[in-house]
Write an enzyme that holds these catalytic residues in place. Structure first.
Site: not given
Ligand code: IPM
Ligand code: MG
Length: 360
Positions: A141, A191, A223, A247, A251
């Site tokens: 990032y 990884k 993975d 990240d 999710d």
């Molecule tokens: C998160 C989001 C952010 C990230 C985006 C909005 C930049 O996906 O907080 O997980 O990738 O960190």
């Molecule tokens: Mg995210």
């Protein structure tokens, strides 16, 4: 106590859910005799519209001088042109960096009342209680160089994945400390079979593990971790990983619970510095302005704020208990309702929590 909280509603559903968090925090303050002073700042797309920057100086000042910061969400299709000079997400990344919040804590808990909301079978998800600790201010990032290039007259682009040992050590150490307060198991995700930065991550993790003989520590490749999160999620306790893997895995893990709208997060830096709290879901532009978004992730983020930045443990537990009580009684926003179940809106859900706060 007197505390200053900076609210950054942001874009999409952000303003609606943060408004409920403010009402709920005011109710908590009143009930426990604290005084919270709120300031509001612009970030993301709304800041680009007003000031042509995703993180205005004024907003950053309000964040750095507060005891804690609560953010809604940033981004939306209006600002997502890949050729745009500034993007809403840049505001969030710059804020994380400027606040020095290197550890992003994302708890993933399957509440008994919501076992049925999960797309996975109930026996697989019951009792899941994972804490993902994501490194937040390094890695892909932020690595330089980053950006478009031209190589041999053709378009190219570069991102850089670099970690320094101190960046790894501070977040892994925090993860070990947190594991110690829980079920004493730490999974470090990397990884290392491909990436040099992952091999350094693993080396440092092993060095730190030597100081925590009471914590069981395992390394898993990212993975494989993606797979195990689906087929044996209840085996995980604390997961620590670098920025990009965290990240993606967070999710994925959120889907174990069936609703992204339920999951809070806390981003912490050095002790004494303000923390940044935000739901892990995005700005949901498709439902923005309709009053139907689930405010619970933001309310649970507010509970983390009370606990971690203000040291108000009892108040945090009170708020979490109120959320659980409301869910236990069947209050559901559309995202967590089963088909046919009655649903309530953002403001009503906030009100249910406020009412539940005054019950005990
Ligand atoms: C998160 C989001 C952010 C990230 C985006 C909005 C930049 O996906 O907080 O997980 O990738 O960190
Ligand atoms: Mg995210």
């Amino acid at each position: 106590m007197n505390a200053t909280i900076t609210l950054l509603p942001g874009d999409g559903i952000g303003p609606e859910i943060v408004a409920e968090a403010r009402r709920v925090l005011e109710a908590v303050a009143k009930r426990h005799e604290h005084t919270f002073t709120f300031h509001e700042g612009l970030i993301g797309g709304c800041a680009i519209d007003a000031h042509e920057t995703a993180l205005p100086e004024e907003t950053l000042g309000l964040c750095l001088s507060a005891d804690a910061v609560l953010l809604g969400a940033v981004g939306g299709p209006r600002w997502s042109d890949p050729k745009a000079a500034v993007r809403p997400e840049q505001g969030l990344l710059a804020l994380r960096k400027a606040m020095g919040v290197f550890a992003n804590l994302r708890p993933v808990q399957v509440l008994d009342a919501l076992v049925d909301a999960s797309p996975l079978r109930p026996e697989r998800v019951r009792g899941v209680d994972i804490l993902i600790v994501r490194e937040l201010t390094g890695g892909l990032y932020f690595g330089q160089p980053q950006g478009p290039e031209v190589i041999d007259g053709r378009r190219a682009a570069v991102d850089t994945l670099r970690y320094k040992e101190d960046e790894i050590r501070r977040v892994v150490q925090l993860a070990f400390d947190l594991a110690r307060t829980r079920r004493k198991k730490l999974t470090s995700v990397d990884k290392a079979n491909v990436l040099a930065s992952s091999r350094l991550w693993r080396e440092i993790t092993h060095e730190i593990a030597a100081g925590y003989p009471d914590v069981e520590c395992e390394d898993i490749l990212v993975d494989a971790c993606a797979m195990f999160l689906i087929n044996r999620p209840a085996d995980f306790d604390v997961i620590v990983t670098e920025n990009m893997f965290g990240d993606i895995l967070s999710d994925e893990a959120s889907m174990i619970t069936g609703s992204l709208g339920m999951l809070p997060s806390a981003s912490l830096g050095l002790p004494g510095m303000p923390g940044l709290y935000e739901p892990i879901h995005g700005s949901a532009p498709d439902i923005a302005g309709q009053g139907i978004a689930n405010p619970l992730a933001t309310l649970l983020s507010s509970a983390m704020l009370l606990r971690s930045s203000l040291g108000l443990k009892k108040e945090a537990a009170h708020l979490e208990a109120a959320v659980n009580r409301v869910l236990g009684r069947g209050a559901r926003t559309a995202d967590i309702a089963r088909s046919g179940e009655p649903v309530i809106g953002t403001r009503q859900m906030g009100q249910c929590v406020i009412d539940a706060l005054s019950e005990v």
